[in-house]
Design a protein around this motif. Structure first.
Motif, PDB file in Angstrom:
ATOM      1  N   VAL A 110      -3.641  -3.801  -9.478  1.00 14.72           N
ATOM      2  CA  VAL A 110      -4.476  -2.319  -9.844  1.00 14.72           C
ATOM      3  C   VAL A 110      -3.480  -1.745 -11.014  1.00 14.72           C
ATOM      4  N   SER A 111      -2.474  -1.520 -10.832  1.00  9.78           N
ATOM      5  CA  SER A 111      -1.460  -0.788 -11.787  1.00  9.78           C
ATOM      6  C   SER A 111      -1.547  -1.520 -12.936  1.00  9.78           C
ATOM      7  N   GLU A 112      -1.753  -2.692 -13.223  1.00  6.21           N
ATOM      8  CA  GLU A 112      -1.962  -3.448 -14.429  1.00  6.21           C
ATOM      9  C   GLU A 112      -3.161  -3.123 -15.198  1.00  6.21           C
ATOM     10  N   CYS A 113      -4.306  -3.097 -14.420  1.00  2.88           N
ATOM     11  CA  CYS A 113      -5.480  -2.902 -14.733  1.00  2.88           C
ATOM     12  C   CYS A 113      -5.703  -1.406 -15.513  1.00  2.88           C
ATOM     13  N   PHE A 114      -4.857  -0.566 -15.002  1.00  2.00           N
ATOM     14  CA  PHE A 114      -4.777   0.734 -15.606  1.00  2.00           C
ATOM     15  C   PHE A 114      -3.844   1.177 -16.963  1.00  2.00           C
ATOM     16  N   LEU A 115      -2.580   0.196 -16.577  1.00  2.00           N
ATOM     17  CA  LEU A 115      -1.576   0.122 -17.816  1.00  2.00           C
ATOM     18  C   LEU A 115      -2.325  -0.544 -18.961  1.00  2.00           C
ATOM     19  N   LEU A 116      -3.145  -1.636 -18.854  1.00  2.00           N
ATOM     20  CA  LEU A 116      -3.870  -2.299 -20.063  1.00  2.00           C
ATOM     21  C   LEU A 116      -4.587  -1.153 -20.728  1.00  2.00           C
ATOM     22  N   ALA A 117      -5.434  -0.320 -19.928  1.00  2.00           N
ATOM     23  CA  ALA A 117      -6.166   0.843 -20.458  1.00  2.00           C
ATOM     24  C   ALA A 117      -5.433   2.076 -21.339  1.00  2.00           C
ATOM     25  N   PRO A 152      -2.740   4.845  -9.342  1.00  2.00           N
ATOM     26  CA  PRO A 152      -3.722   4.233  -8.669  1.00  2.00           C
ATOM     27  C   PRO A 152      -3.590   2.934  -7.921  1.00  2.00           C
ATOM     28  N   GLY A 153      -2.665   2.242  -8.343  1.00  2.00           N
ATOM     29  CA  GLY A 153      -2.145   1.144  -7.670  1.00  2.00           C
ATOM     30  C   GLY A 153      -1.487   1.400  -6.220  1.00  2.00           C
ATOM     31  N   ILE A 154      -0.757   2.436  -6.382  1.00  2.00           N
ATOM     32  CA  ILE A 154      -0.262   2.655  -4.836  1.00  2.00           C
ATOM     33  C   ILE A 154      -1.417   3.326  -3.984  1.00  2.00           C
ATOM     34  N   LEU A 155      -2.337   4.039  -4.572  1.00  2.00           N
ATOM     35  CA  LEU A 155      -3.581   4.647  -3.923  1.00  2.00           C
ATOM     36  C   LEU A 155      -4.356   3.587  -3.025  1.00  2.00           C
ATOM     37  N   VAL A 156      -4.693   2.590  -3.909  1.00  2.00           N
ATOM     38  CA  VAL A 156      -5.581   1.407  -3.332  1.00  2.00           C
ATOM     39  C   VAL A 156      -4.782   0.609  -2.653  1.00  2.00           C
ATOM     40  N   ALA A 157      -3.767   0.158  -2.923  1.00  2.00           N
ATOM     41  CA  ALA A 157      -2.871  -0.660  -2.101  1.00  2.00           C
ATOM     42  C   ALA A 157      -2.577   0.004  -0.759  1.00  2.00           C
ATOM     43  N   THR A 158      -2.219   1.208  -0.497  1.00  2.00           N
ATOM     44  CA  THR A 158      -1.951   2.075   0.730  1.00  2.00           C
ATOM     45  C   THR A 158      -3.290   2.135   1.553  1.00  2.00           C
ATOM     46  N   VAL A 159      -4.662   2.461   1.042  1.00  2.00           N
ATOM     47  CA  VAL A 159      -5.643   2.713   1.672  1.00  2.00           C
ATOM     48  C   VAL A 159      -6.454   1.190   2.204  1.00  2.00           C
ATOM     49  N   GLN A 160      -6.234   0.361   1.271  1.00  2.00           N
ATOM     50  CA  GLN A 160      -6.908  -1.021   1.527  1.00  2.00           C
ATOM     51  C   GLN A 160      -6.269  -1.810   2.524  1.00  2.00           C
ATOM     52  N   THR A 161      -4.762  -1.944   2.301  1.00  2.00           N
ATOM     53  CA  THR A 161      -4.151  -2.618   3.149  1.00  2.00           C
ATOM     54  C   THR A 161      -3.795  -2.033   4.659  1.00  2.00           C
ATOM     55  N   THR A 162      -3.687  -0.656   4.493  1.00  2.00           N
ATOM     56  CA  THR A 162      -3.447  -0.167   5.805  1.00  2.00           C
ATOM     57  C   THR A 162      -4.800  -0.128   6.744  1.00  2.00           C
ATOM     58  N   TRP A 163      -5.903  -0.055   6.091  1.00  2.00           N
ATOM     59  CA  TRP A 163      -7.068  -0.007   6.754  1.00  2.00           C
ATOM     60  C   TRP A 163      -7.780  -1.606   7.146  1.00  2.00           C
ATOM     61  N   LEU A 164      -7.374  -2.570   6.397  1.00  2.00           N
ATOM     62  CA  LEU A 164      -7.570  -3.911   6.710  1.00  2.00           C
ATOM     63  C   LEU A 164      -6.797  -4.248   7.955  1.00  2.00           C
ATOM     64  N   GLY A 203     -14.555   0.102  -4.399  1.00  2.00           N
ATOM     65  CA  GLY A 203     -13.221  -0.037  -5.170  1.00  2.00           C
ATOM     66  C   GLY A 203     -12.863  -0.921  -6.177  1.00  2.00           C
ATOM     67  N   THR A 204     -13.368  -1.995  -6.011  1.00  2.00           N
ATOM     68  CA  THR A 204     -13.078  -3.298  -6.937  1.00  2.00           C
ATOM     69  C   THR A 204     -13.956  -3.122  -8.261  1.00  2.00           C
ATOM     70  N   ILE A 205     -15.134  -2.614  -8.303  1.00  2.00           N
ATOM     71  CA  ILE A 205     -15.921  -2.164  -9.265  1.00  2.00           C
ATOM     72  C   ILE A 205     -15.194  -1.151 -10.053  1.00  2.00           C
ATOM     73  N   LEU A 206     -14.786  -0.195  -9.545  1.00  2.00           N
ATOM     74  CA  LEU A 206     -14.237   1.236 -10.024  1.00  2.00           C
ATOM     75  C   LEU A 206     -12.884   0.793 -10.862  1.00  2.00           C
ATOM     76  N   VAL A 207     -12.231   0.198 -10.040  1.00  2.00           N
ATOM     77  CA  VAL A 207     -10.741  -0.420 -10.411  1.00  2.00           C
ATOM     78  C   VAL A 207     -10.885  -1.274 -11.630  1.00  2.00           C
ATOM     79  N   VAL A 208     -12.003  -2.284 -11.798  1.00  2.00           N
ATOM     80  CA  VAL A 208     -12.234  -2.976 -12.970  1.00  2.00           C
ATOM     81  C   VAL A 208     -12.753  -2.355 -14.097  1.00  2.00           C
TER      82      VAL A 208
END
Length: 317
Positions: A110-117, A152-164, A203-208
Motif C-alpha cells: 500500500v505504501s508503494e502505491c501512494f509513494l508512486l503517486a 496509508p500502509g500502516i493504516l490498511v495493514a493494521t486494520v485488515q490484518t487484525t480483523w482477519l 479498500g482495495t479499490i480505494l488503495v489502487v
C-alpha cells in the motif's frame, strides 16, 4: 459449526508450488534466489549511490531511495519464506508468522502505491514549475510527502490484518498460495466474513484507484506542458525525466490489476500464484534496473562508485 468443534490453528501450510515435480521446484528455487539477490543488490546500490553522490540529493532521488527501501522490505517479507518449500519442503508458517507476513505485505504494498503517486507529483512540479521546483519540493515538504505516502500502509495493514486474524480458523490449515495473502487465508475462516469481504473490496479499490487517479492527473498535466515546448529536443528532454517513473508505474499497476481485478472464473489459485510473482518478485528487481539504465545521472554515479571501489582494491597490498 459449533464453537466447541473448532480446532485452534497454530500454524499454516503454504502450498506454494508443491504440485510441481521436484526438478521444476529446484529450478524455481535457483531462479527466485537469483532474482532475490539481484533485487537486494540493485536496490541497496540505488540507496547507497543516491546518498553518497551530492548530485543525487534532489527530491526525485530522495523518493527513489524510499521506493528502493520499500522494495527491499517487500522482498525480505515474501521471498525467503517462499524459497523454503521449494528446496527443503519447509512449508509450515506459524500463526503469528503468517499474520506478521501479511501485515508487512500490506504495509509495503500500500505504501508503494501512494509513494508512486507522490513521485508522479514530484515529476509534475519538476516539469511544470521548474523554476519553483527547489522551493516547492524543499526538504521539509518532501519529508512530509514521504510520511503521507507511508501512513496509508500502516493504516490498511493494521486494520485488515487484525480483523482477519481475529476470525476463528477451523478445518484445513493449507494456504494455497506462495505467501500469506488475504484471499487464500480468508478461505480458511469458519465464520461469516461478508462484512470483511466488503471492506476488503472497497479498500482495495480505494488503495489502487486513489493513487492511480493522482498519477493520471499528474501525467495529464505533464503531457500538456510537454506539448507546449516548441523544440523536439526540449520535448524529449522533458519526457526523459518522467519515462523511468512511468515505466515503473505501468509495471506495478498492470501486475497488480491482473492479480486482484480478474474475473473469478479466470482466477484459479495456480494462475494467481504465477501472477503474484510479477509484483512480488519481478517488479522489485526491475525497478533499480530501469532507473539505472534510463537515467544518466544514476549510471554515472554507479560507474564512479565501481571505479572508486576498484581503485581502493588495487591500493590494498
Amino acid at each position: 459449526m459449533a464453537e466447541g468443534n473448532w480446532t485452534r490453528v497454530s500454524e499454516f501450510i503454504l502450498m506454494s508450488f508443491s504440485s510441481f515435480p521436484t526438478e521444476i521446484q529446484s529450478l524455481l528455487f535457483l531462479t527466485f534466489l537469483f532474482i532475490y539477490l539481484v533485487t537486494l543488490l540493485g536496490n541497496s546500490l540505488i540507496i547507497l549511490v543516491t546518498l553518497a553522490d551530492p548530485m543525487l540529493h534532489s527530491p526525485m532521488y530522495f523518493f527513489l531511495r524510499n521506493l528502493s527501501f520499500l522494495e527491499i522490505g517487500f522482498n525480505l517479507v515474501i521471498v525467503p519464506k517462499m524459497l523454503g518449500p521449494l528446496i527443503a519442503q519447509d512449508t509450515a508458517i506459524s500463526f503469528l508468522g503468517c499474520a506478521t507476513q501479511m501485515y508487512f505485505f500490506f504495509f509495503f504494498g500500500v505504501s508503494e502505491c501512494f509513494l508512486l503517486a507522490t513521485m508522479a507529483y514530484d515529476r509534475y512540479v519538476a516539469t511544470c514549475s521548474p523554476l519553483h521546483y527547489p522551493v516547492i519540493m524543499n526538504p521539509r515538504t518532501r519529508a512530509k510527502l514521504a510520511a503521507v505516502s507511508w501512513f496509508p500502509g500502516i493504516l490498511v495493514a493494521t486494520v485488515q490484518t487484525t480483523w482477519l486474524f481475529s476470525f476463528p480458523f477451523c478445518g484445513s490449515n493449507k494456504v494455497n498460495h506462495l505467501f500469506c495473502d488475504s484471499p487464500p487465508v480468508l478461505r480458511l475462516v469458519c465464520a461469516d466474513t461478508a462484512q470483511f469481504e466488503i471492506y476488503a473490496i472497497i479498500g482495495t479499490i480505494l488503495v489502487v484507484m486513489m493513487p492511480c487517479s493522482l498519477i493520471l492527473c499528474s501525467y495529464t498535466r505533464i503531457a500538456a506542458a510537454i506539448l507546449k515546448i516548441p523544440s523536439a529536443k526540449g520535448k524529449h528532454k522533458a519526457f526523459s525525466t518522467c519515462s523511468s517513473h512511468l515505466l515503473v508505474v505501468s509495471l506495478f499497476y498492470v501486475s497488480l490489476s491482473l492479480t486482484y481485478f480478474r474475473p473469478k472464473s479466470n482466477n484459479s489459485p495456480e494462475s494467481k500464484k504465477v501472477l503474484s510473482l510479477s509484483y512480488a518478485v519481478v517488479t522489485p528487481m526491475l525497478n533499480p534496473i530501469i532507473y539505472s539504465l534510463r537515467n544518466n545521472k544514476v549510471k554515472n554515479a554507479l560507474g564512479q562508485t565501481f571505479h572508486k571501489a576498484l581503485g581502493l582494491r588495487n591500493c590494498i597490498p
